[in-house]
Design a protein around this motif. Structure first.
Motif, PDB file in Angstrom:
ATOM      1  N   LYS A   1       3.874  13.404   3.822  1.00 19.33           N
ATOM      2  CA  LYS A   1       3.296  11.747   3.541  1.00 19.33           C
ATOM      3  C   LYS A   1       3.043  11.056   5.283  1.00 19.33           C
ATOM      4  O   LYS A   1       3.704  11.216   6.135  1.00 19.33           O
ATOM      5  N   ARG A   2       1.669  10.044   4.691  1.00 16.56           N
ATOM      6  CA  ARG A   2       1.325   8.849   5.523  1.00 16.56           C
ATOM      7  C   ARG A   2       0.954   8.465   4.791  1.00 16.56           C
ATOM      8  O   ARG A   2       0.605   8.128   3.699  1.00 16.56           O
ATOM      9  N   ALA A   3       0.184   7.013   6.494  1.00 17.55           N
ATOM     10  CA  ALA A   3      -0.012   5.986   5.886  1.00 17.55           C
ATOM     11  C   ALA A   3      -1.446   5.756   5.123  1.00 17.55           C
ATOM     12  O   ALA A   3      -2.340   7.304   5.261  1.00 17.55           O
TER      13      ALA A   3
ATOM     14  N   PHE B   1       8.515  12.835   7.297  1.00 15.64           N
ATOM     15  CA  PHE B   1       8.865  14.001   5.984  1.00 15.64           C
ATOM     16  C   PHE B   1       9.971  13.872   5.314  1.00 15.64           C
ATOM     17  O   PHE B   1      11.227  13.885   6.281  1.00 15.64           O
ATOM     18  N   ASP B   2      10.577  13.506   4.020  1.00 14.93           N
ATOM     19  CA  ASP B   2      11.984  13.266   3.759  1.00 14.93           C
ATOM     20  C   ASP B   2      12.513  14.341   2.362  1.00 14.93           C
ATOM     21  O   ASP B   2      13.492  13.653   1.983  1.00 14.93           O
TER      22      ASP B   2
ATOM     23  N   MET C   1       1.170  -0.736   0.417  1.00 10.62           N
ATOM     24  CA  MET C   1      -0.116  -0.073   0.169  1.00 10.62           C
ATOM     25  C   MET C   1       0.590   1.238   0.408  1.00 10.62           C
ATOM     26  O   MET C   1       1.478   1.447   0.784  1.00 10.62           O
ATOM     27  N   GLY C   2       0.579   2.183  -0.992  1.00 14.02           N
ATOM     28  CA  GLY C   2       1.542   3.301  -0.920  1.00 14.02           C
ATOM     29  C   GLY C   2       0.919   4.494   0.183  1.00 14.02           C
ATOM     30  O   GLY C   2      -0.022   4.302   1.035  1.00 14.02           O
ATOM     31  N   LEU C   3       2.112   5.189  -0.110  1.00 17.09           N
ATOM     32  CA  LEU C   3       1.435   6.238   1.197  1.00 17.09           C
ATOM     33  C   LEU C   3       0.769   7.769   0.249  1.00 17.09           C
ATOM     34  O   LEU C   3       0.732   7.549  -0.944  1.00 17.09           O
ATOM     35  N   VAL C   4       0.770   8.384   1.229  1.00 17.40           N
ATOM     36  CA  VAL C   4      -0.867   9.473   0.423  1.00 17.40           C
ATOM     37  C   VAL C   4       0.186  10.542   0.724  1.00 17.40           C
ATOM     38  O   VAL C   4       0.526  10.999   2.021  1.00 17.40           O
ATOM     39  N   THR C   5       0.855  11.707   0.279  1.00 22.46           N
ATOM     40  CA  THR C   5       0.645  12.890  -0.314  1.00 22.46           C
ATOM     41  C   THR C   5       0.336  13.985   0.376  1.00 22.46           C
ATOM     42  O   THR C   5      -0.630  14.652  -0.116  1.00 22.46           O
ATOM     43  N   LEU C   6       0.681  15.159   1.337  1.00 24.21           N
ATOM     44  CA  LEU C   6      -0.333  15.415   2.182  1.00 24.21           C
ATOM     45  C   LEU C   6       0.417  17.441   2.418  1.00 24.21           C
ATOM     46  O   LEU C   6       1.749  17.349   1.597  1.00 24.21           O
ATOM     47  N   ASP C   7      -0.869  18.246   2.136  1.00 22.62           N
ATOM     48  CA  ASP C   7      -0.134  19.261   1.764  1.00 22.62           C
ATOM     49  C   ASP C   7      -0.474  20.173   3.332  1.00 22.62           C
ATOM     50  O   ASP C   7      -1.191  21.158   3.074  1.00 22.62           O
TER      51      ASP C   7
END
Length: 209
Positions: A123-125, A117-118, A1-7
């Motif tokens: 990002k989050r699950a 934060f990379d 399952m991929g991660l969700v990108t957050l604004d």
């Protein structure tokens, strides 16, 4: 399952706002609700809701926290304690997120959200449950919220006599980006009654990152 990108604002964008609010809280004598202690930036509302940024070096950071009224993710021990289905807030996350989570669980804290934060973004699950992040009310999420939060605290200052602080002084405090002086704090809260030196010192602790 991929991660969700957050604004969300980057750590660099959060710093000046978080430090400015910490300065006013510390000048007021309530510095334990908003502070920096390398490598952690902390905020809480004194009611059990909190958020922290843990800086891990190499441009990485983890944003973690919990809202006792609105976090419905029930991660780890919380799922068993409340008899709820667990949401794996670390699903698909890189290994460097986990030590921060384990540290908070070891301190007997519930964890509702974990964002990483990379260097490129937060990002989050991938989950649908409400994790409580927005309801925690972190002032640094926006300039507007930061300004409002500073005004709410500062208007209690004896040096202002019940008046709202100068908008220009608030902007200068935020723009200092942690490099805050006593003069910055005094310009916001007025002279007398509060401790601008404590405020400046609290803000400058954010300069470590």
């Amino acid at each position: 399952m991929g991660l969700v990108t957050l604004d969300l604002p980057t750590p660099a964008q959060l710093r000046g706002r978080w430090a400015a609010y910490a300065a006013i809280r510390a000048a007021r004598g309530r510095d334990r609700t908003c502070w920096a202690d390398v490598p952690v930036w902390h905020y809480d509302d004194s009611g059990g809701n909190w958020a922290e940024v843990h800086h891990l070096g190499a441009g990485r950071a983890v944003l973690i926290g919990y809202d006792h009224e609105h976090s419905e993710t029930y991660y780890g021990p919380a799922a068993e304690e409340f008899g709820e289905d667990e949401t794996d807030v670390l699903a698909g996350a890189p290994d460097w997120w986990r030590p921060v989570v384990e540290r908070m669980l070891a301190e007997k804290e519930y964890v509702g959200f974990v964002y990483g934060f990379d260097g490129d973004g937060w990002k989050r699950a991938d989950y649908s449950a409400e994790d409580g992040f927005r309801s925690v009310g972190l002032p640094a999420l926006s300039l507007e919220k930061t300004r409002e939060s500073i005004i709410s605290v500062a208007r209690e200052a004896p040096g202002l006599g019940g008046s709202a602080p100068s908008p220009a002084a608030i902007e200068a405090l935020i723009a200092a980006d942690g490099d805050v002086t006593e003069a910055h704090v005094t310009a916001v809260v007025g002279a007398g009654g509060w401790d601008p030196a404590a405020g400046a010192a609290a803000a400058r602790r954010f300069l470590a990152f």
